[in-house]
Design an enzyme around this catalytic site. Structure first.
Site, PDB file in Angstrom:
ATOM      1  N   ASP A  75      49.886  24.571  31.741  1.00  0.00           N
ATOM      2  CA  ASP A  75      49.172  23.738  30.746  1.00  0.00           C
ATOM      3  C   ASP A  75      47.803  24.129  31.214  1.00  0.00           C
ATOM      4  O   ASP A  75      47.331  24.216  32.186  1.00  0.00           O
ATOM      5  CB  ASP A  75      49.555  22.232  30.667  1.00  0.00           C
ATOM      6  N   SER A  76      47.005  23.634  30.190  1.00  0.00           N
ATOM      7  CA  SER A  76      45.589  23.528  30.561  1.00  0.00           C
ATOM      8  C   SER A  76      45.151  22.635  31.520  1.00  0.00           C
ATOM      9  O   SER A  76      44.090  22.462  32.161  1.00  0.00           O
ATOM     10  CB  SER A  76      44.592  23.337  29.436  1.00  0.00           C
ATOM     11  N   CYS A  81      51.657  23.481  26.329  1.00  0.00           N
ATOM     12  CA  CYS A  81      50.448  23.179  25.653  1.00  0.00           C
ATOM     13  C   CYS A  81      50.486  23.789  24.206  1.00  0.00           C
ATOM     14  O   CYS A  81      50.487  24.798  23.898  1.00  0.00           O
ATOM     15  CB  CYS A  81      49.341  24.419  26.516  1.00  0.00           C
ATOM     16  N   GLU A  89      41.821  14.148  31.916  1.00  0.00           N
ATOM     17  CA  GLU A  89      41.657  14.762  33.105  1.00  0.00           C
ATOM     18  C   GLU A  89      40.820  14.493  34.314  1.00  0.00           C
ATOM     19  O   GLU A  89      40.743  14.723  35.408  1.00  0.00           O
ATOM     20  CB  GLU A  89      40.942  16.341  32.881  1.00  0.00           C
ATOM     21  N   CYS A  95      49.492  17.548  21.219  1.00  0.00           N
ATOM     22  CA  CYS A  95      48.809  18.122  22.489  1.00  0.00           C
ATOM     23  C   CYS A  95      49.598  17.407  23.478  1.00  0.00           C
ATOM     24  O   CYS A  95      49.963  16.180  23.395  1.00  0.00           O
ATOM     25  CB  CYS A  95      47.416  17.477  22.270  1.00  0.00           C
ATOM     26  N   HIS A 144      49.182  16.317  26.426  1.00  0.00           N
ATOM     27  CA  HIS A 144      48.396  15.123  27.187  1.00  0.00           C
ATOM     28  C   HIS A 144      48.737  14.019  26.320  1.00  0.00           C
ATOM     29  O   HIS A 144      48.654  12.960  26.925  1.00  0.00           O
ATOM     30  CB  HIS A 144      46.764  15.517  27.042  1.00  0.00           C
TER      31      HIS A 144
HETATM   32  N1  DGL Z   1      47.857  20.116  26.641  1.00  0.00           N
HETATM   33  C1  DGL Z   1      46.989  21.092  25.940  1.00  0.00           C
HETATM   34  C2  DGL Z   1      47.675  21.124  24.416  1.00  0.00           C
HETATM   35  O1  DGL Z   1      48.975  20.733  24.145  1.00  0.00           O
HETATM   36  C3  DGL Z   1      45.548  20.168  25.792  1.00  0.00           C
HETATM   37  C4  DGL Z   1      44.615  21.288  25.351  1.00  0.00           C
HETATM   38  C5  DGL Z   1      43.383  21.220  25.876  1.00  0.00           C
HETATM   39  O2  DGL Z   1      43.166  21.554  27.168  1.00  0.00           O
HETATM   40  O3  DGL Z   1      42.340  21.085  25.292  1.00  0.00           O
HETATM   41  O4  DGL Z   1      47.027  21.479  23.273  1.00  0.00           O
END
Ligand code: DGL
Length: 259
Positions: free
Chosen positions: A10-11, A73, A151, A183, A185
């Site tokens: 993931d990001s 993600c 984050e 998302c 998160h």
């Molecule tokens: N967890 C990522 C998602 O599902 C977050 C995206 C981001 O880093 O902006 O889209």
């Protein structure tokens, strides 16, 4: 049978919401999780940048022997999974906003979607939305600012609640009865969202569906791990270890890694 790990990226820290579902459903599988927090958020980046970052994460997971890659993600899935599938032999599991169940079950014919700009502007999201939700009102809201707060360890703060209210209250005024979390998160926001939303609004999150799909693909490929022992879960971050660990069971091991 394969003891090789499931690779998940993931990001940042959000994809741990998917890792937890996978570990709960497949406790004997070994997992490697990459949190690319240094490059978060992906949601405001261009499609090409998201593809490049997804390639980097995939290559690292493949170099560690992963047998399947879970793109945990929505932003990376909707922008990069087609490219990844065309480039690598390994199977990829992705996650997209679960607009279909919301559209099928809405009584008020109005649903809300909270996702990143990158997800909402992707072709894949438009295709899914046109297919399943053309006859209902879909209120799309870019969750700008949410991922950076999570984050930076500001999940449970008044700043977060105020930001969420500014996104959710206009949806409540328009009588949504489903809120789709687009998302990975965002499942961590459910306690705050429940304080804001009326009781009749269902929150839809696709984490369990991703875990089930991962299991189905591994079964089809004959590569489930049939060991009786609990699998190892190794997490790597290029960001803040303490923030990642704050979301996890302390038994999991987190390490710092440059990538
Ligand atoms: N967890 C990522 C998602 O599902 C977050 C995206 C981001 O880093 O902006 O889209």
């Amino acid at each position: 049978m394969s003891t090789r790990p499931i690779g998940i990226f993931d990001s940042g820290v959000g994809g741990t919401s998917i890792l937890k579902e996978i570990h709960a459903l497949l406790p004997n599988e070994n997992c490697i999780y990459l949190a690319d927090s240094k490059n978060a958020p992906y949601g405001n980046k261009s499609k090409n940048e998201i593809i490049d970052l997804s390639i980097k994460n995939t290559e690292l997971l493949l170099s560690r022997g992963c047998k399947i890659i879970v793109v945990a993600c929505n932003t990376a899935t909707t922008n990069a999974i087609a490219h990844l599938r065309a480039t690598y032999k390994v199977s990829f599991i992705g996650i997209e906003p679960a607009i279909k169940p919301a559209a099928l079950n809405t009584q008020t014919k109005t649903v809300g979607i909270l996702a990143t700009k990158g997800t909402l502007s992707s072709e894949l999201f438009h295709e899914t939305s046109d297919l399943y939700a053309h006859n209902i009102n879909v209120i799309e809201q870019d969750g700008d600012g949410i991922v950076p707060l999570i984050e930076s360890g500001k999940l449970d703060t008044s700043e977060m609640k105020t930001l969420l209210e500014s996104y959710i209250n206009p949806m409540i005024e328009r009588n949504i009865d489903h809120l789709v979390l687009g998302c990975t998160h965002y499942p961590y926001l459910i306690p705050i969202l429940r304080e804001i939303l009326p009781e009749n609004v269902n929150i839809i999150d696709s984490g369990l569906a991703v875990a089930r799909q991962t299991k189905a693909v591994l079964a089809k490929e004959n590569s489930l791990n049939s060991s009786d022992e609990e699998g190892t879960v190794d997490l790597f971050t290029n960001g803040n270890i303490a923030i990642l660990n704050s979301l996890l069971d302390p038994k999991f091991g987190t390490s710092s890694l440059e990538f």
